[in-house]
Design a protein around this motif. Structure first.
Motif, short mmCIF file in Angstrom:
data_model
loop_
_atom_site.label_atom_id
_atom_site.label_comp_id
_atom_site.label_asym_id
_atom_site.label_seq_id
_atom_site.Cartn_x
_atom_site.Cartn_y
_atom_site.Cartn_z
N LEU A 211 -45.35 53.73 47.00
CA LEU A 211 -45.31 55.16 47.29
C LEU A 211 -44.67 55.92 46.14
CD1 LEU A 211 -45.79 57.54 49.17
CD2 LEU A 211 -43.58 57.05 50.26
N ARG A 212 -43.51 55.43 45.68
CA ARG A 212 -42.84 56.07 44.54
C ARG A 212 -43.70 55.93 43.29
NH1 ARG A 212 -41.15 59.71 41.84
NH2 ARG A 212 -39.40 59.47 40.40
N ALA A 213 -44.34 54.79 43.14
CA ALA A 213 -45.18 54.57 41.97
C ALA A 213 -46.35 55.56 41.93
CB ALA A 213 -45.71 53.14 41.97
N ARG A 214 -46.98 55.79 43.08
CA ARG A 214 -48.13 56.70 43.10
C ARG A 214 -47.68 58.14 42.80
NH1 ARG A 214 -53.09 56.70 47.48
NH2 ARG A 214 -54.36 58.27 46.40
N GLN A 215 -46.54 58.54 43.34
CA GLN A 215 -46.02 59.88 43.06
C GLN A 215 -45.67 60.03 41.58
OE1 GLN A 215 -42.73 59.89 45.79
NE2 GLN A 215 -43.92 60.84 47.45
N PHE A 216 -44.99 59.02 41.06
CA PHE A 216 -44.53 59.09 39.67
C PHE A 216 -45.69 59.02 38.69
CE2 PHE A 216 -41.99 57.13 36.04
CZ PHE A 216 -41.45 58.34 35.66
N SER A 217 -46.74 58.25 39.03
CA SER A 217 -47.89 58.18 38.14
C SER A 217 -48.55 59.55 38.00
CB SER A 217 -48.91 57.15 38.64
OG SER A 217 -49.53 57.58 39.84
N GLY A 218 -48.53 60.33 39.09
CA GLY A 218 -49.05 61.70 39.02
C GLY A 218 -48.22 62.55 38.08
N GLU A 219 -46.90 62.40 38.14
CA GLU A 219 -46.01 63.15 37.24
C GLU A 219 -46.30 62.80 35.78
OE1 GLU A 219 -41.83 62.93 38.21
OE2 GLU A 219 -42.30 62.53 40.31
N LEU A 220 -46.48 61.51 35.50
CA LEU A 220 -46.74 61.08 34.13
C LEU A 220 -48.08 61.57 33.62
CD1 LEU A 220 -45.42 57.40 34.07
CD2 LEU A 220 -44.37 59.42 33.06
N LEU A 221 -49.11 61.54 34.48
CA LEU A 221 -50.42 62.04 34.08
C LEU A 221 -50.34 63.53 33.75
CD1 LEU A 221 -52.81 60.21 36.57
CD2 LEU A 221 -52.80 59.99 34.08
N ALA A 222 -49.61 64.28 34.56
CA ALA A 222 -49.46 65.73 34.31
C ALA A 222 -48.71 65.97 33.01
CB ALA A 222 -48.72 66.38 35.48
N ALA A 223 -47.67 65.18 32.76
CA ALA A 223 -46.90 65.32 31.52
C ALA A 223 -47.76 64.99 30.31
CB ALA A 223 -45.67 64.42 31.56
N ALA A 224 -48.57 63.93 30.43
CA ALA A 224 -49.44 63.53 29.32
C ALA A 224 -50.51 64.59 29.04
CB ALA A 224 -50.09 62.19 29.62
N GLU A 225 -51.06 65.16 30.11
CA GLU A 225 -52.06 66.21 29.93
C GLU A 225 -51.46 67.41 29.21
OE1 GLU A 225 -55.25 66.28 30.44
OE2 GLU A 225 -55.36 64.24 31.25
N GLN A 226 -50.22 67.74 29.57
CA GLN A 226 -49.55 68.88 28.94
C GLN A 226 -49.29 68.61 27.46
OE1 GLN A 226 -45.89 69.98 30.85
NE2 GLN A 226 -45.60 71.79 29.60
N LEU A 227 -48.86 67.38 27.15
CA LEU A 227 -48.62 67.02 25.76
C LEU A 227 -49.91 66.96 24.96
CD1 LEU A 227 -45.94 64.17 26.03
CD2 LEU A 227 -45.68 66.32 24.78
N GLY A 228 -50.92 66.34 25.56
CA GLY A 228 -52.23 66.25 24.90
C GLY A 228 -52.29 65.28 23.73
#
Length: 428
Positions: A211-228
């Motif tokens: 559960l924590r992993a799925r939530q955190f993976s979303g945070e990382l994907l969003a951060a990566a998209e922002q960084l580009g």
């Protein structure tokens, strides 16, 4: 002794070697009392004054600042470059020896940054050689320094989190990752922080916190998209793929992994590209076993690439384990046994989880070859290694695999015990 005291001491030593008094050194630009204060460490000379004193003492400014000559400084920097190059080229034992030689050089005593470079490089080389305990010891000591630059602290935390996870100490891995990501002075997301987050995410997965992993993976994907940036995108996509697979979203997992592999193929370094290629092949094998031949070919390529880089012993051994599993899926049992034996030859004694996995594969290969006694021996050894490894999702799955194989050998008692260990691993 502070750096200010050391500078003053060096000025005093060279002055006396030159046969000069404080007044002679000072005249005419400075006062002898000012020189006295500098030599006693009570005054910090400006860069201009240091240059003046170096010229008068006929020594290098580098020596007054760091206690080494310009020639010694250049020799150390060249040594560091060669050690890094050896590590990048996969000559891990040579890299470790070069970094160890630099660490022992007394000239580094006054060169804080270069000493840190040597220590950090040595820890990376130790990890690549499979000596996780040594790498962890050095990284922990480096993190205790209060004057670490933020970028360096992130890099060391990433390496330490990775080493703890590879060792199976998931609690320590999570602690290191969360402590760095939760710091009040933590900068905004960067490539290094996303990679640290991705390593932390793997620790969440291994300890079963999906559960924590799925939530955190979303945070990382969003951060990566922002960084580009390619580096952040690869790290976030790859680890999100693992989360997707673990939560039974196979097609999504493969799409994310293929995106990571495509980006890394264009922008990544050779070592990580080989690791991603091998891991993708094994992911594909788990999700689509009917494509085992494609997986085998990808793993053969990854194996060759890993051997030419600074990939760790564990990375190389795991690639052999994955190859063994692909060969098993293709019915090539002799070849599977060869790869498993090769993996065991690479792994150190403290690599409990990987050793157990390699023994399990070898046991299955022997079972299919009709070598029941050899299979029983390997499965027994696998159970012993599984019992020594910290509890994790992969270890629990290992118990299930061992139980099924032992059942095929009609060892009902050992099979029942393995199933019980698997149930205990999921809290039942």
């Amino acid at each position: 002794m502070s750096s200010q005291d050391l500078v003053g001491q060096r000025i005093k030593t060279v002055r006396r070697q030159r046969g000069l008094s404080q007044a002679q050194l000072a005249h005419p630009e400075l006062s002898d009392s000012y020189v006295s204060l500098i030599e006693s460490g009570k005054r910090t000379p400006t860069p201009a004054v240091l240059e003046l004193l170096a010229a008068k003492l006929e020594c290098s400014l580098t020596y007054l600042l760091n206690g080494v000559t310009a020639e010694q400084m250049e020799e150390i920097e060249v040594g560091l470059r060669f050690a890094r190059l050896a590590l990048e080229n996969g000559e891990v034992e040579e890299a470790r020896a070069r970094f160890a030689e630099l660490r022992a050089d007394p000239s580094l005593a006054g060169l804080a940054q270069l000493r840190l470079d040597a220590e950090y490089g040595y820890a990376l080389a130790a990890e690549a050689c499979g000596d996780l305990e040594e790498a962890i010891e050095v990284h922990v000591r480096l993190l205790e320094s209060e004057d670490l630059a933020t970028e360096r602290r992130i890099a060391i935390s990433l390496a330490l989190c990775r080493c703890y996870r590879q060792q199976g100490d998931l609690t320590a891995a999570v602690r290191v990752g969360e402590r760095m990501l939760g710091r009040e002075d933590r900068p905004s997301w960067s490539d290094e922080l996303v990679e640290l987050g991705a390593t932390l995410l793997l620790a969440y997965i291994e300890r079963g916190d999906l559960l924590r992993a799925r939530q955190f993976s979303g945070e990382l994907l969003a951060a990566a998209e922002q960084l580009g940036t390619p580096r952040a995108t690869v790290a976030a996509c790859w680890n999100a793929a693992i989360v997707a697979e673990q939560t039974r979203r196979g097609d999504e997992a493969l799409a994310l992994a293929e995106r990571a592999l495509a980006i890394h193929s264009e922008n990544g370094d050779a070592r990580n590209l080989a690791r991603v290629r091998g891991a993708y092949a094994y992911l594909l094998l788990r999700i689509r076993p009917e494509e085992a031949e494609t997986c085998r070919d990808l793993l053969v390529r990854a194996k060759a690439e890993l051997n030419e880089t600074s990939a760790s012993i564990t990375d190389r051994a795991l690639c052999n384990v994955y190859l063994a599993k692909a060969e098993l899926a293709l019915g090539n049992n002799e070849k599977a046994a060869e790869y498993a034996i090769e993996a065991l030859g690479k792994l150190k004694e403290n690599a409990r989880g990987p050793r157990a996995e390699a023994r399990l594969v070898l046991g299955h290969a022997y079972l299919r070859l009709g070598r029941d006694d050899a299979a029983a021996s390997e499965l027994s050894a696998a159970a012993e290694w599984l019992g020594q490894a910290p509890v994790s999702r992969s270890i629990t799955q290992g118990w299930v695999t061992a139980a099924a194989a032992l059942e095929n050998l009609d060892d009902e008692e050992a099979s029942a015990e393995a199933y019980q260990r698997a149930l205990a691993g999921v809290g039942l």
